[in-house]
Design a protein around this motif. Structure first.
Motif, PDB file in Angstrom:
ATOM      1  N   MET B   1     -23.474  47.085 -11.528  1.00 25.43           N
ATOM      2  CA  MET B   1     -23.223  47.675 -12.785  1.00 25.43           C
ATOM      3  C   MET B   1     -22.953  46.757 -13.899  1.00 25.43           C
ATOM      4  N   LEU B   2     -22.253  45.709 -13.649  1.00 25.39           N
ATOM      5  CA  LEU B   2     -22.034  44.777 -14.677  1.00 25.39           C
ATOM      6  C   LEU B   2     -23.266  44.123 -15.054  1.00 25.39           C
ATOM      7  N   ASP B   3     -24.045  44.081 -14.239  1.00 31.51           N
ATOM      8  CA  ASP B   3     -25.636  43.367 -14.461  1.00 31.51           C
ATOM      9  C   ASP B   3     -26.044  44.093 -15.707  1.00 31.51           C
ATOM     10  N   LEU B   4     -25.776  45.425 -16.024  1.00 32.08           N
ATOM     11  CA  LEU B   4     -26.400  46.216 -17.114  1.00 32.08           C
ATOM     12  C   LEU B   4     -26.239  45.535 -18.364  1.00 32.08           C
ATOM     13  N   PHE B   5     -24.983  44.890 -18.365  1.00 33.00           N
ATOM     14  CA  PHE B   5     -24.425  44.328 -19.803  1.00 33.00           C
ATOM     15  C   PHE B   5     -24.799  42.800 -19.838  1.00 33.00           C
ATOM     16  N   ARG B   6     -25.475  42.279 -18.933  1.00 31.74           N
ATOM     17  CA  ARG B   6     -25.627  40.719 -18.903  1.00 31.74           C
ATOM     18  C   ARG B   6     -27.069  40.410 -19.877  1.00 31.74           C
ATOM     19  N   LYS B   7     -27.085  39.441 -20.794  1.00 25.18           N
ATOM     20  CA  LYS B   7     -27.835  39.131 -21.775  1.00 25.18           C
ATOM     21  C   LYS B   7     -28.975  38.337 -20.857  1.00 25.18           C
ATOM     22  N   ARG B   8     -30.260  38.961 -20.894  1.00 20.99           N
ATOM     23  CA  ARG B   8     -31.173  38.331 -20.221  1.00 20.99           C
ATOM     24  C   ARG B   8     -32.047  37.516 -21.270  1.00 20.99           C
ATOM     25  N   ARG B   9     -32.378  36.349 -21.104  1.00 23.71           N
ATOM     26  CA  ARG B   9     -33.141  35.635 -22.099  1.00 23.71           C
ATOM     27  C   ARG B   9     -34.556  35.898 -22.025  1.00 23.71           C
ATOM     28  N   MET B  10     -35.303  35.885 -23.222  1.00 24.04           N
ATOM     29  CA  MET B  10     -36.626  36.460 -23.290  1.00 24.04           C
ATOM     30  C   MET B  10     -37.360  35.191 -22.933  1.00 24.04           C
ATOM     31  N   TRP B  11     -36.998  33.986 -23.023  1.00 26.10           N
ATOM     32  CA  TRP B  11     -37.484  32.705 -22.459  1.00 26.10           C
ATOM     33  C   TRP B  11     -36.573  31.673 -22.409  1.00 26.10           C
ATOM     34  N   ARG B  12     -37.064  30.530 -21.823  1.00 27.38           N
ATOM     35  CA  ARG B  12     -36.411  29.232 -21.581  1.00 27.38           C
ATOM     36  C   ARG B  12     -35.765  28.733 -22.953  1.00 27.38           C
ATOM     37  N   PRO B  13     -34.708  28.074 -22.860  1.00 23.07           N
ATOM     38  CA  PRO B  13     -34.149  27.298 -23.772  1.00 23.07           C
ATOM     39  C   PRO B  13     -35.254  26.481 -24.402  1.00 23.07           C
ATOM     40  N   THR B  14     -35.387  26.080 -25.684  1.00 24.83           N
ATOM     41  CA  THR B  14     -36.259  24.938 -26.106  1.00 24.83           C
ATOM     42  C   THR B  14     -36.208  23.654 -25.421  1.00 24.83           C
ATOM     43  N   ALA B  15     -37.226  23.019 -25.003  1.00 28.28           N
ATOM     44  CA  ALA B  15     -37.109  21.780 -24.357  1.00 28.28           C
ATOM     45  C   ALA B  15     -36.953  21.001 -25.158  1.00 28.28           C
ATOM     46  N   GLU B  16     -36.578  19.509 -24.653  1.00 29.39           N
ATOM     47  CA  GLU B  16     -36.661  18.339 -25.443  1.00 29.39           C
ATOM     48  C   GLU B  16     -38.185  18.063 -25.777  1.00 29.39           C
ATOM     49  N   LEU B  17     -38.578  17.703 -26.823  1.00 23.03           N
ATOM     50  CA  LEU B  17     -39.956  17.098 -27.240  1.00 23.03           C
ATOM     51  C   LEU B  17     -40.448  16.101 -26.716  1.00 23.03           C
ATOM     52  N   LYS B  18     -41.303  15.999 -25.687  1.00 22.91           N
ATOM     53  CA  LYS B  18     -41.911  15.046 -25.304  1.00 22.91           C
ATOM     54  C   LYS B  18     -42.771  14.073 -26.071  1.00 22.91           C
ATOM     55  N   ASP B  19     -43.053  13.004 -25.507  1.00 22.31           N
ATOM     56  CA  ASP B  19     -43.777  11.825 -26.519  1.00 22.31           C
ATOM     57  C   ASP B  19     -45.081  12.311 -26.502  1.00 22.31           C
ATOM     58  N   ASN B  20     -45.707  12.951 -25.544  1.00 17.98           N
ATOM     59  CA  ASN B  20     -47.345  13.173 -25.505  1.00 17.98           C
ATOM     60  C   ASN B  20     -47.580  14.668 -24.985  1.00 17.98           C
ATOM     61  N   TYR B  21     -48.507  15.204 -25.125  1.00  8.90           N
ATOM     62  CA  TYR B  21     -49.124  16.830 -24.506  1.00  8.90           C
ATOM     63  C   TYR B  21     -50.560  16.519 -24.558  1.00  8.90           C
ATOM     64  N   ASP B  22     -50.982  17.281 -23.440  1.00 10.04           N
ATOM     65  CA  ASP B  22     -52.487  17.443 -23.502  1.00 10.04           C
ATOM     66  C   ASP B  22     -52.957  18.104 -24.735  1.00 10.04           C
ATOM     67  N   VAL B  23     -52.361  19.223 -25.112  1.00 10.13           N
ATOM     68  CA  VAL B  23     -52.632  20.023 -26.285  1.00 10.13           C
ATOM     69  C   VAL B  23     -51.549  20.121 -27.169  1.00 10.13           C
ATOM     70  N   VAL B  24     -51.487  19.884 -28.411  1.00  6.54           N
ATOM     71  CA  VAL B  24     -50.734  20.062 -29.542  1.00  6.54           C
ATOM     72  C   VAL B  24     -51.357  21.430 -30.303  1.00  6.54           C
ATOM     73  N   ILE B  25     -50.503  22.244 -30.145  1.00  5.55           N
ATOM     74  CA  ILE B  25     -50.844  23.414 -31.314  1.00  5.55           C
ATOM     75  C   ILE B  25     -49.996  23.485 -32.532  1.00  5.55           C
ATOM     76  N   ILE B  26     -50.580  23.575 -33.651  1.00  9.07           N
ATOM     77  CA  ILE B  26     -49.607  23.534 -34.885  1.00  9.07           C
ATOM     78  C   ILE B  26     -49.840  25.041 -35.367  1.00  9.07           C
ATOM     79  N   GLY B  27     -48.454  25.731 -35.441  1.00  8.87           N
ATOM     80  CA  GLY B  27     -48.527  27.206 -35.831  1.00  8.87           C
ATOM     81  C   GLY B  27     -48.175  28.234 -34.734  1.00  8.87           C
ATOM     82  N   GLY B  28     -47.051  28.800 -35.013  1.00  9.11           N
ATOM     83  CA  GLY B  28     -46.483  29.815 -33.935  1.00  9.11           C
ATOM     84  C   GLY B  28     -46.743  31.127 -34.296  1.00  9.11           C
ATOM     85  N   GLY B  29     -47.941  31.396 -34.668  1.00 10.74           N
ATOM     86  CA  GLY B  29     -48.268  32.510 -35.121  1.00 10.74           C
ATOM     87  C   GLY B  29     -49.049  33.348 -34.069  1.00 10.74           C
ATOM     88  N   SER B  30     -49.656  34.255 -34.093  1.00 10.65           N
ATOM     89  CA  SER B  30     -50.247  35.183 -33.130  1.00 10.65           C
ATOM     90  C   SER B  30     -51.496  34.150 -32.408  1.00 10.65           C
TER      91      SER B  30
END
Ligand SMILES: Cc1cc2nc3c(=O)[nH]c(=O)nc-3n(C[C@H](O)[C@H](O)[C@H](O)COP(=O)(O)OP(=O)(O)OC[C@H]3O[C@@H](n4cnc5c(N)ncnc54)[C@H](O)[C@@H]3O)c2cc1C
Lengths: 84, 405
Positions: B1-30
């Motif tokens: 029952m209590l579980d009903l009221f638990r807030k579920r995250r849609m996604w993980r908390p924002t990670a630490e930005l790394k020094d390097n990625y295979d792909v960097v995408i600029i723009g968080g639109g569609s």
């Protein structure tokens, strides 16, 4: 209304009084290559900041004039008739 | 029952930005989010980050009028948008997120002989591409939109319409959130409030980006998916674009009883109208002619669009306007997109979306991911290369995309 523009002949008017002529683009040399000509026709700096551009007072004196406008605020710095 | 009221995250908390990625995408639109999503789904590429200067969906993705359709005028355009609508049809189930896609049909009204002629031509192009699209007369229009004024003595009498049954509207925020959750589950990172201020190059290839706080992020591949802001990012990479940035506006009325199922577009009256699931009438027009990066609307638009809306729907006379807004549009000379490689190696672009790019998000994500994953440009986007403007090989959608979005 969106912003005001001052016609060098007629004074301050709503922007809807004017036709926009686009940013000032340097003309290519007298015998441009295909790439130079297409760059002139199609490519634009499209800056977020101060832009020098053409306007035409379509619903007024019909003069073409130049303006410098900040495209991030639409604030117009100055207007002038060409060659003035 | 209590579980009903638990807030579920849609996604993980924002990670630490790394020094390097295979792909960097600029723009968080569609488009940026879809690209990250399909990189993981189709190619297993997950060392990816999406950099967004504000919150995801704060650009045109969260401001558009959500019309999806594929009845374009060129064969290149029609098959491209058709592939996108088909992906959208399965996207809700795939993401397990209700995108509220309702394909109730799309009507482009014709008020003149000339417009009828263009509609017939478009219907033929569409049919050749296997797209459900045909010209219909006033009687059939009345059946599809009984609330619309069809009087012969109207200012712009309706002579016919291009009818596109699979066209419709979707919930734009849901598309953004659903894709973002899909990206997160797939393993890529989304970094909101990270503004790109520079693109690093060495020997003619992009090698990373710098952010407003001075952080440097290395990248094997940089994707510019900033739509209205594309020129600013491209110029950081030394790439010039045939793009100008303009505002497009829309407004909604207070919610009303269901009155209209289909989307109505009138190019001649410079207005288009739909009714959202919440009952609001959603009304849009065309771009302002001057370029700007300021997302502020105009009174002029509300006056003109209201006037034309009342010509078609006089019963809205007393409906109050609830909200109005403006978003940026990256207008290309031929009203077709610009997709794929540039003269700077490893710097890809998705731009030229003008007033119609939301419907293209899935196919852009899929094809750009394919370009990155396989190293070859998919046939579907070959005609839309930036290079076409160097050689004057335009793909003109002027007749099908200037007012209809
Ligand atoms: C009023 C309106 C109505 C529209 N109606 C329709 C419609 O009915 N159908 C349709 O298909 N299309 C429509 N469009 C067009 C469609 O919304 C856009 O073409 C599409 O959303 C663009 O792709 P996007 O979602 O990736 O862009 P956006 O959501 O604009 O994403 C670009 C992102 O880049 C970010 N960004 C910019 N600069 C930087 C930087 N330096 N660093 C980091 N991030 C940055 C921005 O903050 C933004 O979030 C409409 C647009 C508007 C404005």
């Amino acid at each position: 209304m969106s912003f005001l523009l001052t016609c060098p002949n007629c004074g301050e008017r709503e922007v809807t009084d004017f036709a926009f002529g686009g940013e000032v683009v340097p003309r290519p040399s007298s015998k441009p290559s295909e790439r130079e000509l297409n760059t002139y026709n199609y490519f634009r700096r499209n800056v977020a900041g101060l832009q020098r551009e053409w306007w035409n007072h379509r619903s007024g004196c019909r003069a073409w004039f130049l303006a410098e406008r900040d495209t991030t605020t639409n604030e117009v710095r100055w207007v002038a008739l060409p060659g003035a | 029952m209590l579980d009903l009221f638990r807030k579920r995250r849609m996604w993980r908390p924002t990670a630490e930005l790394k020094d390097n990625y295979d792909v960097v995408i600029i723009g968080g639109g569609s488009h940026g989010l879809a690209t990250a999503y399909y990189l993981a789904r189709d190619h297993g590429i997950t060392d990816v980050c999406v950099l967004e200067k504000a919150y995801i969906g704060s650009g045109a993705a969260g401001r558009n009028t959500t019309i999806l359709r594929s009845n374009y005028k060129t064969s290149e355009g029609a098959r491209f948008y058709d592939a996108s609508v088909k992906l959208y049809e399965g996207l809700g189930a795939e993401l397990n997120y209700n995108l509220l896609f309702s394909q109730e049909g799309h009507l482009t009204l014709a008020h003149t002989d000339r417009a009828m002629f263009v509609m017939v031509e478009r219907a033929e192009v569409n049919r050749l591409a296997g797209i459900d699209s045909r010209v219909i007369g006033p009687e059939e229009i009345e059946g599809l939109a009984p609330a619309m004024a069809m009087s012969r003595d109207a200012v712009h009498p309706v002579m016919g319409a291009l009818y596109h049954p699979p066209g419709g509207i979707i919930r734009h925020d849901a598309v953004v959130w659903g894709l973002a959750r899909g990206v997160d589950r797939g393993g890529a990172e989304i970094h909101p409030y990270r503004e790109v201020t520079g693109v690093e190059r060495s020997n003619g290839r992009a090698t990373g980006v710098t952010l407003s706080d001075g952080t440097r992020v290395g990248a094997g591949m940089v994707v510019n998916a900033t739509a209205g802001w594309s020129s600013t990012i491209a110029s950081m990479a030394g790439v010039e674009l045939p793009i100008t940035t303009h505002i497009l506006q829309a407004f909604v009325t207070e919610p009303l009883k269901p009155l209209l199922d289909v989307v109505i577009v009138s190019s001649q009256m410079h207005v288009y109208i739909s009714q959202t699931d919440r009952g609001e009438f959603l009304i849009g027009a065309e771009i302002e002619p001057w370029t700007t990066y300021r997302q502020q609307g105009t009174l002029n638009f509300i006056q003109e669009a209201s006037r034309h809306t009342l010509e078609l729907f006089p019963q809205l006379e007393r409906a109050r306007i609830l909200r109005s807004w403006a978003g940026l549009c990256d207008i290309s000379p031929d009203f077709s997109p610009i997709l794929g490689d540039t003269e700077v190696e490893n710097f890809l672009i998705s731009t030229g979306w003008g007033t119609y790019g939301f419907k293209a998000a899935p196919i852009v994500g899929k094809t750009i991911a394919e370009r990155i994953g396989t190293g070859t440009t998919p046939d579907l986007i070959e005609p839309f290369a930036l290079e076409r403007f160097y050689r004057d090989r335009l793909v003109s959608e002027l007749g099908a995309a200037a007012v209809s979005h």
